[in-house]
Design an enzyme around this catalytic site. Structure first.
Site, mmCIF file in Angstrom:
data_model
loop_
_atom_site.group_PDB
_atom_site.id
_atom_site.type_symbol
_atom_site.label_atom_id
_atom_site.label_comp_id
_atom_site.label_asym_id
_atom_site.label_seq_id
_atom_site.Cartn_x
_atom_site.Cartn_y
_atom_site.Cartn_z
ATOM 1 N N HIS A 97 -16.193 67.651 -13.796
ATOM 2 C CA HIS A 97 -15.000 68.244 -14.426
ATOM 3 C C HIS A 97 -15.378 69.362 -15.400
ATOM 4 O O HIS A 97 -14.656 69.632 -16.347
ATOM 5 C CB HIS A 97 -14.169 67.198 -15.172
ATOM 6 C CG HIS A 97 -13.936 65.941 -14.402
ATOM 7 N ND1 HIS A 97 -12.845 65.754 -13.590
ATOM 8 C CD2 HIS A 97 -14.682 64.810 -14.286
ATOM 9 C CE1 HIS A 97 -12.913 64.550 -13.026
ATOM 10 N NE2 HIS A 97 -14.022 63.960 -13.424
ATOM 11 N N SER A 111 -20.713 98.246 -18.635
ATOM 12 C CA SER A 111 -19.301 98.607 -18.710
ATOM 13 C C SER A 111 -19.222 100.071 -19.089
ATOM 14 O O SER A 111 -20.074 100.583 -19.810
ATOM 15 C CB SER A 111 -18.613 97.744 -19.769
ATOM 16 O OG SER A 111 -17.472 98.419 -20.266
ATOM 17 N N LYS A 118 -22.069 95.325 -22.774
ATOM 18 C CA LYS A 118 -21.784 94.488 -21.622
ATOM 19 C C LYS A 118 -22.881 94.502 -20.570
ATOM 20 O O LYS A 118 -23.512 95.517 -20.304
ATOM 21 C CB LYS A 118 -20.477 94.942 -20.943
ATOM 22 C CG LYS A 118 -19.225 94.565 -21.686
ATOM 23 C CD LYS A 118 -19.011 93.065 -21.862
ATOM 24 C CE LYS A 118 -18.563 92.395 -20.584
ATOM 25 N NZ LYS A 118 -17.184 92.772 -20.198
ATOM 26 N N GLU A 171 -19.875 88.241 -8.632
ATOM 27 C CA GLU A 171 -18.412 88.311 -8.539
ATOM 28 C C GLU A 171 -17.966 88.868 -7.187
ATOM 29 O O GLU A 171 -17.006 88.388 -6.590
ATOM 30 C CB GLU A 171 -17.859 89.186 -9.667
ATOM 31 C CG GLU A 171 -18.016 88.545 -11.039
ATOM 32 C CD GLU A 171 -17.678 89.530 -12.149
ATOM 33 O OE1 GLU A 171 -16.598 89.389 -12.734
ATOM 34 O OE2 GLU A 171 -18.477 90.441 -12.418
#
Ligand code: ARG
Length: 457
Positions: free
Chosen positions: A156, A277, A283, A290
């Site tokens: 979980h 970024s 970043k 992804e």
């Protein structure tokens, strides 16, 4: 070019309709298989005295010349041709004349396209299998390095019990091993030759399907001509196997995205597999992971489209089936691209064992071990479970851990506790004692790695 099929119809087709009908953009990838299939077909026709040896010779030499010129870049595949089968046959006839017109005897584009697709996909399976193997070996190498790096195992997404990064990575190696066998199973079932089924109803010529199938490396010939030209089960099976590969890559990607976040900091991605970024200078984004997660839906879509394309088709060939190649090729292209970046991304990421260990230190992932300590002293597990739960609640209230709770607090709960409890709940000990078969103890991880490496050899 005049149409191959301008017999009954005039062959003058509306321009947009012609383009709509065309599959050359997709099926020109099968040129090699189309030519190999035609060479075998000409040899079979000659062996059965359906065409003369001289005609067969002219055809084979012509086809070999076409392939040579394509490879050399001196012959371009015509983007206006209807499909690759048309292009090859028309080019052959333009080059060798009459004999070229005899090639399509006892054959149809229906069995031809089914043949080419199976042959082409055989090659794609081999290529994907090689990428998968490399991915699995990368996981084994990284698991060997991290066999003793303790981190929390989760259920979980809540900290649950101690595992290691090595054990966690090996879980993915096992998934990928099943993926490999699934691909191979599907490829084995696919290796049945449809050539000689002709348009749908076989032929009156005295052909030798077995001989032609042998020339092309097939294990068997399709037993029913209608099935031979209508079957695209192999595309569905392969797309399903590819979908599961993507499921696994996507789950791993998701974990890598989490692990590389500030919140986890279990790994740092190499600059070669991350991006920055355009506005936020601090970043470092896990774009490759992804994208892999994102492309998973595309492969599932290919599978769904294949299933849907087939479900209403009466036997035998229907033009709907031309869609099969675009879908299954896309699925292979996508999986190959994802494996190509995921393997080195995993291979080059840096483990951050200190933060893994820190995460393992909080979250009471040794609570089960504390209960097991009491069980070892004779307490029934359910009672020990309840008592441990109370101790965890006490720690939470005091803002401390089971390791730092003083002995008096333990003894206030049960006389069974003594100094040795601290050994029992030490995280490293908790891990090292999980030696059950398939468990996370380093020697169990070693066994998993050894087994997989020997299977892949
Ligand atoms: N381009 C076609 C396909 O990919 C080849 C088969 C054409 N057959 C036909 N009967 N029109 O399916």
């Amino acid at each position: 070019m005049p149409k191959l099929w301008s017999g009954m119809t005039s062959g003058t087709i509306d321009e947009a309709a012609e383009d709509f009908n065309r599959s050359i953009r997709v099926d020109s990838r099968m040129v090699r298989e189309d030519i190999a299939g035609s060479v075998a077909h000409a040899k079979m026709l000659a062996a059965r005295n359906i065409i003369s040896p001289e005609d067969a010779e002219a055809i084979v030499t012509g086809l070999e010349g076409i392939l040579r010129d394509i490879d050399a870049g001196t012959l371009q595949i015509d983007p206006e041709a209807e499909d690759i089968h048309t292009f090859v046959e028309q080019t052959l006839t333009a080059r060798v004349g009459e004999p070229g017109k005899r090639l399509h005897t006892a054959r149809s584009r229906n069995d031809q396209v089914a043949l080419d697709t199976r042959m082409y996909l055989r090659g794609r399976v081999e290529a994907t299998a090689a990428l998968l193997k490399n991915f699995i070996l990368t996981l084994c190498d990284r698991a060997e390095e991290s066999r003793a790096m303790v981190m929390p195992g989760y259920t979980h997404l809540q900290r649950a019990q101690p595992v290691t990064m090595g054990h966690h990575l090996m879980a993915y190696a096992h998934m990928a091993c099943r993926d490999l066998t699934r691909l191979r199973d599907a490829a084995n079932r696919m290796n049945v030759s449809p050539i000689g089924c002709c348009a749908l109803a076989g032929t009156t010529y005295d052909t030798d399907r077995r001989y032609e199938a042998d020339l092309l490396g097939f294990d068997a010939v399709a037993e029913n001509s209608l099935d031979g030209v209508s079957d695209r089960d192999f595309c569905v099976e392969l797309a399903a196997a590819l979908s599961l590969i993507m499921t696994h890559l996507s789950r791993l990607s998701e974990e890598i995205i989490l692990w590389s976040s500030w919140e986890f900091k279990f790994v740092r991605l190499s600059d070669a597999y991350s991006t920055g970024s355009s506005i936020m200078p601090q970043k470092k984004n896990p774009d490759m992971a992804e994208l892999t997660r994102g492309k998973t839906g595309r492969v599932y879509g290919d599978l769904m489209a294949l299933l849907t394309m087939l479900k209403g088709l009466p036997l035998a060939y229907n033009k709907d089936m031309q869609e099969d190649k675009e879908l299954i090729f896309d699925a292979f292209d996508t999986v190959d691209a994802c494996l190509t970046v995921t393997a080195p991304m995993v291979g080059n990421m840096t483990f951050l064992p200190d933060s893994m260990r820190r995460a393992a230190a909080s979250g009471f992932i040794n609570a089960t071990d504390l209960a097991d300590f009491l069980v070892g002293r004779g307490m029934p597990f359910r009672t020990a479970y309840k008592l441990t739960g109370e101790l965890v609640a006490e720690c939470t209230k005091k803002g401390t851990t089971l390791e730092d709770l003083p002995l008096e607090a333990y003894r206030a709960k049960s006389e069974l506790f003594d100094e040795t409890l601290y050994d029992a709940i030490n995280i490293e000990n908790c891990l090292n004692r999980r030696t059950s078969y398939g468990g996370p103890a380093p020697e169990s991880v070693d066994r998993q790695i050894g087994r997989i490496r020997s299977i892949l050899k």
